[in-house]
Design a protein around this motif. Structure first.
Motif, PDB file in Angstrom:
ATOM      1  N   ALA A   1      21.161 -33.234   6.372  1.00 39.10           N
ATOM      2  CA  ALA A   1      21.250 -33.020   7.818  1.00 39.10           C
ATOM      3  C   ALA A   1      21.572 -31.577   8.158  1.00 39.10           C
ATOM      4  N   ARG A   2      22.330 -30.891   7.287  1.00 38.72           N
ATOM      5  CA  ARG A   2      22.739 -29.517   7.579  1.00 38.72           C
ATOM      6  C   ARG A   2      21.705 -28.485   7.182  1.00 38.72           C
ATOM      7  N   LEU A   3      20.774 -28.835   6.301  1.00 39.18           N
ATOM      8  CA  LEU A   3      19.811 -27.859   5.803  1.00 39.18           C
ATOM      9  C   LEU A   3      18.654 -27.682   6.786  1.00 39.18           C
ATOM     10  N   PRO A   4      18.112 -26.472   6.883  1.00 43.63           N
ATOM     11  CA  PRO A   4      16.974 -26.250   7.798  1.00 43.63           C
ATOM     12  C   PRO A   4      15.734 -26.998   7.316  1.00 43.63           C
ATOM     13  N   GLN A   5      14.970 -27.501   8.265  1.00 41.04           N
ATOM     14  CA  GLN A   5      13.735 -28.204   7.946  1.00 41.04           C
ATOM     15  C   GLN A   5      12.553 -27.237   8.013  1.00 41.04           C
ATOM     16  N   PHE A   6      11.480 -27.611   7.320  1.00 41.70           N
ATOM     17  CA  PHE A   6      10.272 -26.789   7.344  1.00 41.70           C
ATOM     18  C   PHE A   6       9.093 -27.686   7.008  1.00 41.70           C
TER      19      PHE A   6
ATOM     20  N   THR B   1       8.017 -26.158  15.464  1.00 39.82           N
ATOM     21  CA  THR B   1       8.294 -24.722  15.479  1.00 39.82           C
ATOM     22  C   THR B   1       9.575 -24.468  16.249  1.00 39.82           C
ATOM     23  N   GLN B   2      10.519 -23.768  15.607  1.00 39.68           N
ATOM     24  CA  GLN B   2      11.760 -23.452  16.292  1.00 39.68           C
ATOM     25  C   GLN B   2      11.530 -22.303  17.243  1.00 39.68           C
ATOM     26  N   ARG B   3      11.970 -22.474  18.481  1.00 39.95           N
ATOM     27  CA  ARG B   3      11.702 -21.488  19.518  1.00 39.95           C
ATOM     28  C   ARG B   3      12.820 -20.451  19.589  1.00 39.95           C
ATOM     29  N   ASP B   4      12.470 -19.302  20.132  1.00 43.74           N
ATOM     30  CA  ASP B   4      13.433 -18.219  20.329  1.00 43.74           C
ATOM     31  C   ASP B   4      14.090 -18.431  21.684  1.00 43.74           C
ATOM     32  N   LEU B   5      15.278 -19.030  21.681  1.00 39.78           N
ATOM     33  CA  LEU B   5      15.994 -19.391  22.906  1.00 39.78           C
ATOM     34  C   LEU B   5      17.345 -18.678  22.938  1.00 39.78           C
ATOM     35  N   PRO B   6      18.042 -18.714  24.070  1.00 34.36           N
ATOM     36  CA  PRO B   6      19.253 -17.885  24.222  1.00 34.36           C
ATOM     37  C   PRO B   6      20.372 -18.167  23.226  1.00 34.36           C
ATOM     38  N   PHE B   7      20.459 -19.384  22.691  1.00 35.69           N
ATOM     39  CA  PHE B   7      21.500 -19.700  21.719  1.00 35.69           C
ATOM     40  C   PHE B   7      20.872 -19.898  20.330  1.00 35.69           C
ATOM     41  N   VAL B   8      21.520 -19.339  19.306  1.00 41.80           N
ATOM     42  CA  VAL B   8      21.126 -19.691  17.944  1.00 41.80           C
ATOM     43  C   VAL B   8      21.307 -21.196  17.802  1.00 41.80           C
ATOM     44  N   HIS B   9      20.299 -21.864  17.245  1.00 44.89           N
ATOM     45  CA  HIS B   9      20.369 -23.309  17.173  1.00 44.89           C
ATOM     46  C   HIS B   9      19.592 -23.831  15.979  1.00 44.89           C
ATOM     47  N   ARG B  10      19.824 -25.071  15.650  1.00 47.88           N
ATOM     48  CA  ARG B  10      19.134 -25.752  14.568  1.00 47.88           C
ATOM     49  C   ARG B  10      18.554 -27.050  15.118  1.00 47.88           C
ATOM     50  N   VAL B  11      17.315 -27.323  14.785  1.00 42.72           N
ATOM     51  CA  VAL B  11      16.658 -28.566  15.179  1.00 42.72           C
ATOM     52  C   VAL B  11      16.458 -29.411  13.927  1.00 42.72           C
TER      53      VAL B  11
END
Length: 518
Positions: A299-304, A313-323
């Protein structure tokens, strides 16, 4: 004597872009995905040939959204990969087709070289190697076998003590000097791998971080060879040496005189010790020594996604975040805001237990308090920076609107769950921006606004969970009152607990989510 390069390990900031470059563009195979051996919350990917042979392996530690490092002395600085000399034209055309910046071809020690940069800025050289080459490493269907990357050709090390560095590597690891030009001493192994020692006297020192190469691993025949070299290094007082069983190889680490980290790794047991050739790279392995729940680690590791696979696709949004999107997503979403000292990964295992089939969106606070991430600053134990609360609540409201569009979230089927400072941020945002958050779970929350407006929160549903012995517990009632007076439906539960959260909180949050978004 077995000699040469076993693997090269670097650090990436965005794992999806990294996969797209090394698998999608260069055509290497993903041969292993593991949690980090030193840090289970760090994804570690291995690329290589069809069976993950020593000498073909490039590995990357994922510091998702981590700080960039600085290339300098005491550090490996370039990766070189072998291709046939006749393939230079193919790769020049391919790089231009992919709109990838490049330089060359230009000769280096008599060989044609194309210089590229990966998405993190690491220099990757494609070297026209006229020597005997193994079968192609490429697994990409659009790269003909005769054009494919074959193996690691070498690496460049920046040293302010180039002679001492070269002599150290030659003495212990089976390389020999063969040429010198342009401030570079070239060493070659019996496998024809090269290490170029660049005279970097006067350069700035390196700093670890994303976009840098962590170490070069050199090849050892077996564990006995590693232990012999370890004994020789200790005998000459070469500095600290650490030995480790990495499951796929046994190795030691040592720093050469110029400061670059070297590993000495065995060829065996290899990448096939726990997977079949046809399934290489398909399963995440969590090192056994962590003794932790693999589901929490995942759950903690980034997905790809690999090329051709469905991806978000992870978007460039105002807060650093993880999906984190589960395999069986049910159309619900859980947005997570951590407490003081947490980050965008802290609540992901908790969120996965609360809603295993929901898309998880976890944020990192943009403020700091004594070096720890928060969503707004604390002035005293119970007073807070009011201007920052207002500005960060506005930023969070904007983030939510953008995230709904970017990730296809349904506001009516989305729950916001915050812990401590994160819960306080959710409560403040609800009061300052009515209608943006419709369902909320506030764990160990309190009111932080000194002059809260009177919004209309009709239809909003809130679960508050307070610890009976939590020193901040007495302040929860004020937030409950403000939310209720604004029209929200608030259920405030009291648990026999302190400020920490646990399974009882997860159970209450799960039942709340099942009730409001199903």
């Amino acid at each position: 004597m077995t000699s040469g390069i076993h693997h090269i390990t670097a650090i990436t900031r965005k794992i999806q872009a990294n996969v797209d470059f090394y698998v999608g563009f260069l055509g290497l195979r993903l041969v292993k995905r593991t949690a980090g051996f030193e840090d289970a919350d760090q994804l570690h990917l291995f690329y290589g040939d069809a069976v993950g042979s020593p000498g073909s392996l490039l590995t990357f530690l994922a510091w998702e959204d981590g700080a960039p490092g600085r290339v300098g002395t005491g550090q490996p600085a370039e990766i070189a990969l072998s291709i046939r000399p006749e393939a230079i034209g193919f790769w020049l055309t391919r790089a231009l087709t992919f709109n990838m910046p490049l330089s060359g071809p230009a000769p280096e020690f008599g060989e044609p070289v194309l210089r590229l940069k990966d998405p993190d800025g690491i220099i990757v050289k494609l070297v026209g190697d006229a020597g005997p080459l193994p079968a192609p490493a490429s697994m990409a269907g659009d790269i003909p076998a005769e054009e494919a990357v074959r193996r690691i050709r070498g690496a460049t090390i920046f040293s302010d003590q180039p002679q001492a560095t070269a002599e150290f590597i030659a003495r212990h690891f089976g390389f020999r000097p063969v040429a010198e030009a342009g401030g570079i001493r070239r060493l070659v192994s019996e496998a024809a791998d090269v290490l170029d020692i660049r005279d970097a006297g006067g350069f700035w020192t390196s700093a670890p971080g994303t976009g840098t190469i962590d170490h070069v691993a050199l090849r050892a025949a077996d564990r006995a060879a590693v232990e012999r070299v370890g004994a020789a290094l200790r005998a000459e007082r070469a500095g600290a040496t650490n030995m480790h069983d990495r499951t796929y190889f046994y190795s030691l680490y040592v720093r050469e005189p110029g400061g670059a980290l070297l590993e000495y790794a065995t060829d065996g047991p290899g990448m096939l010790v726990d997977e079949m050739p046809e399934t290489l790279g398909s399963t995440l392995f969590v090192p056994r020594h962590f003794r932790t729940d693999p589901h929490d680690v995942r759950a903690r590791l980034p997905q790809f996604g690999l090329p051709g696979e469905e991806r978000m696709t992870q978007r460039d949004l105002p807060f650093v975040h993880r999906v984190h999107r589960p395999e069986q997503a049910d159309g619900t979403a859980l947005v997570l805001l951590h407490g003081t000292g947490g980050n965008e990964t802290s609540l992901l295992p908790f969120g996965a237990r609360v809603a295993p089939n929901a898309t998880l969106l976890s944020l990192r606070g943009r403020s700091t308090d004594e070096g720890y991430p928060r969503f707004f600053r604390r002035l005293t134990t119970t007073t807070f920076d009011q201007n920052e609360i207002v500005s960060e609540a506005a930023a969070l409201a904007a983030f939510i609107e953008e995230a709904n569009t970017a990730y296809g979230l349904d506001p009516d089927r989305t729950v916001f769950l915050g812990y401590s400072n994160g819960a306080n941020m959710i409560g403040a945002t609800m009061l300052l921006h009515s209608g943006v958050i419709r369902n909320a779970v506030l764990l160990r929350a309190m009111n932080v606004l000194e002059n809260a407006p009177e919004p209309d929160l009709s239809g909003a549903r809130v679960l508050m969970v307070t610890g009976q012995s939590d020193p901040y517990g007495p302040y929860a009632a004020a937030l409950e009152t403000k939310l209720s007076q604004a029209g929200a439906s608030v259920d405030n539960r009291l648990l026999p607990a302190g400020h920490d959260i646990g399974p009882a909180d997860a159970d209450l949050a799960r039942r709340f989510m099942e009730k409001v978004v199903r």
